[in-house]
Write a protein that holds these residues in place. Sequence first.
Motif, short mmCIF file in Angstrom:
data_model
loop_
_atom_site.label_atom_id
_atom_site.label_comp_id
_atom_site.label_asym_id
_atom_site.label_seq_id
_atom_site.Cartn_x
_atom_site.Cartn_y
_atom_site.Cartn_z
N VAL A 141 0.79 -1.24 0.00
CA VAL A 141 0.00 0.00 0.00
C VAL A 141 0.82 1.28 0.00
CG1 VAL A 141 -2.03 -1.09 1.04
CG2 VAL A 141 -0.36 0.03 2.51
N ARG A 142 2.05 1.23 0.43
CA ARG A 142 2.83 2.46 0.56
C ARG A 142 3.86 2.60 -0.57
NH1 ARG A 142 3.10 0.38 5.93
NH2 ARG A 142 1.94 1.64 7.43
N TYR A 143 4.12 3.83 -0.98
CA TYR A 143 5.17 4.07 -1.97
C TYR A 143 5.76 5.46 -1.79
CZ TYR A 143 1.55 6.67 -4.53
OH TYR A 143 0.56 7.56 -4.89
N VAL A 144 6.94 5.62 -2.36
CA VAL A 144 7.62 6.92 -2.40
C VAL A 144 7.53 7.40 -3.84
CG1 VAL A 144 9.83 8.08 -2.06
CG2 VAL A 144 9.18 6.19 -0.55
N ALA A 145 7.25 8.69 -4.03
CA ALA A 145 7.00 9.16 -5.38
C ALA A 145 7.52 10.57 -5.59
CB ALA A 145 5.50 9.14 -5.68
N ASN A 146 7.62 10.91 -6.86
CA ASN A 146 7.89 12.28 -7.27
C ASN A 146 6.59 12.89 -7.77
OD1 ASN A 146 10.59 12.17 -6.78
ND2 ASN A 146 11.22 12.66 -8.86
N ARG A 147 6.45 14.19 -7.61
CA ARG A 147 5.29 14.88 -8.15
C ARG A 147 5.47 15.11 -9.64
NH1 ARG A 147 2.52 17.31 -3.85
NH2 ARG A 147 4.02 17.45 -2.17
N HIS A 202 -0.89 12.38 0.70
CA HIS A 202 0.48 12.55 0.22
C HIS A 202 1.24 13.34 1.27
CE1 HIS A 202 -0.47 12.09 -4.39
NE2 HIS A 202 -0.78 11.02 -3.69
N PRO A 235 4.64 15.23 2.08
CA PRO A 235 5.81 15.75 1.37
C PRO A 235 7.12 15.61 2.15
CG PRO A 235 4.42 17.55 2.13
CD PRO A 235 3.68 16.28 2.43
N ARG A 248 9.27 15.48 -3.79
CA ARG A 248 9.12 14.09 -3.34
C ARG A 248 8.07 13.97 -2.24
NH1 ARG A 248 14.85 14.78 -3.28
NH2 ARG A 248 15.92 13.54 -4.86
N TYR A 249 7.38 12.83 -2.23
CA TYR A 249 6.43 12.57 -1.16
C TYR A 249 6.29 11.07 -0.91
CZ TYR A 249 3.06 11.62 -4.91
OH TYR A 249 2.43 11.09 -6.01
N VAL A 250 5.76 10.75 0.26
CA VAL A 250 5.45 9.38 0.63
C VAL A 250 3.92 9.26 0.61
CG1 VAL A 250 5.62 7.65 2.47
CG2 VAL A 250 7.51 9.24 2.07
N ALA A 251 3.40 8.17 0.08
CA ALA A 251 1.95 8.09 -0.10
C ALA A 251 1.43 6.69 0.10
CB ALA A 251 1.57 8.56 -1.50
N ASN A 252 0.13 6.62 0.27
CA ASN A 252 -0.59 5.36 0.26
C ASN A 252 -1.32 5.23 -1.06
OD1 ASN A 252 0.09 4.69 2.85
ND2 ASN A 252 -1.99 4.56 3.59
N ARG A 253 -1.49 4.02 -1.51
CA ARG A 253 -2.26 3.78 -2.73
C ARG A 253 -3.75 3.86 -2.42
NH1 ARG A 253 1.14 1.21 -6.46
NH2 ARG A 253 2.81 0.29 -5.24
N GLU A 293 -4.30 17.35 1.20
CA GLU A 293 -3.18 16.56 0.71
C GLU A 293 -2.62 15.64 1.80
OE1 GLU A 293 -0.07 18.75 -1.24
OE2 GLU A 293 1.23 16.98 -1.31
N ASP A 322 0.10 6.41 7.67
CA ASP A 322 0.38 6.33 9.11
C ASP A 322 1.56 7.23 9.49
OD1 ASP A 322 -1.54 4.39 9.50
OD2 ASP A 322 -0.14 2.73 9.19
N TYR A 323 2.49 7.39 8.54
CA TYR A 323 3.73 8.11 8.82
C TYR A 323 3.96 9.19 7.78
CZ TYR A 323 4.59 4.03 11.70
OH TYR A 323 4.48 3.04 12.63
#
Lengths: 234, 234
Positions: free
Chosen positions: A36-42, B30, B32, B37-42, B83, B109-110
Amino acid sequence: AIADAAEDALRGEGGALSGRHVVVTAGPTHEPLDPVRYVANRSSGKQGYAIARACRQLGARVTLVAGPTALPDPRGIETVHVETARQMLAASEAALPADAFVACAAVADYRPAYETEHKVKKERGGLTAIDLTENPDVLASIARHASRRPALVIGFAAETDDVLGHAEAKRARKGCDWIVANDVSPGTGTMGGDRNAVTLITGEGDEAWEDLPKSEVSRRLAERIAGALGPAPG
Amino acid sequence: AIADAAEDALRGEGGALSGRHVVVTAGPTHEPLDPVRYVANRSSGKQGYAIARACRQLGARVTLVAGPTALPDPRGIETVHVETARQMLAASEAALPADAFVACAAVADYRPAYETEHKVKKERGGLTAIDLTENPDVLASIARHASRRPALVIGFAAETDDVLGHAEAKRARKGCDWIVANDVSPGTGTMGGDRNAVTLITGEGDEAWEDLPKSEVSRRLAERIAGALGPAPG
């Protein structure tokens, strides 16, 4: 059918990029940590999609290697969907040979060092950090490709400070021919927006294209690509 | 205008949720790390948006607190775009009082412990890890709200293993009334898809709703909410 015919006409068979193959990368990459979690670029992908369309309109065959975006596949363009930087590099290499490579995607420099099959649970001690490892460099890998380097390799530099300084350094470091530099500081409205202000850095001087729609930036870049490649042989 | 009238009729003024206010969270958050860059959930947001629409169709006033999705704002529903998890909690609290709160968002969560104003440059020593800090818990914060806890607080549990076990534990830990548990393992097609298989856990037993369109899951849930709340006073 009339719209199709109009679009076919717009595609400019016999246009300045007729007989050429252009590979364009677009959008962000998503680098999974767990299911479920990922790191991404905008990145909205809008600029890269617009460049792909502009090259098609000048008659090129275009392969678009696209990270996750909300955009529909452009008509008449082979679109390869990828998620991670590693997938984007593999799809870009698989699309060669090409006459030009335009690396417009905002590829994540880093990915989580470990990817787990199950969701990491907060209550099992939790996460205090995401360990990272460096991703392959898509632009530099294509620009330094041993056997199939495209004649023209173009990178993008999205910077928030010292935009031209960072971009000039990037051109040398990556081994690419041109850099399209833009300022993505919050407040410029570039990120996710429909306009852009860029500087084209060719090694023979800098050229500022100020506050244009992304479609117009794309049209100018496609024309510059056609000019640099010259007419296709045969 | 005919379509509008039809939609107004569908909204069921005088429906089972008429006179009720339902707050629904949807989509990912998301978090930041720097401007790019950001960390996100799907999360596609589809299930949460569908629940908001289903409650509206039963006559509720609905506030939708939505993280970044590719979905258009639903008609007739006040949509608040956020966001981060902190923004989602603030917008949810600002939407109270409410009769029911449905926490469908996949809240991270984080978040990165430090957010930098400028893009972190790879060539300046690089990133070896993203230090994390815990986000506020949106569901638990609303379920334990000192002065304005909604009568019915519903959480979602997206799990990849021991789905029911984790979900039952979550219901107790968060202080919410119901949990809608679903299995989001890769291969189920739930993530980003249009169908879902869920188990409703109410504290009075488990109820499995197998392989339904997300719209049907939403319709059933809206009806269960209406049943639990009973007719609105006045």
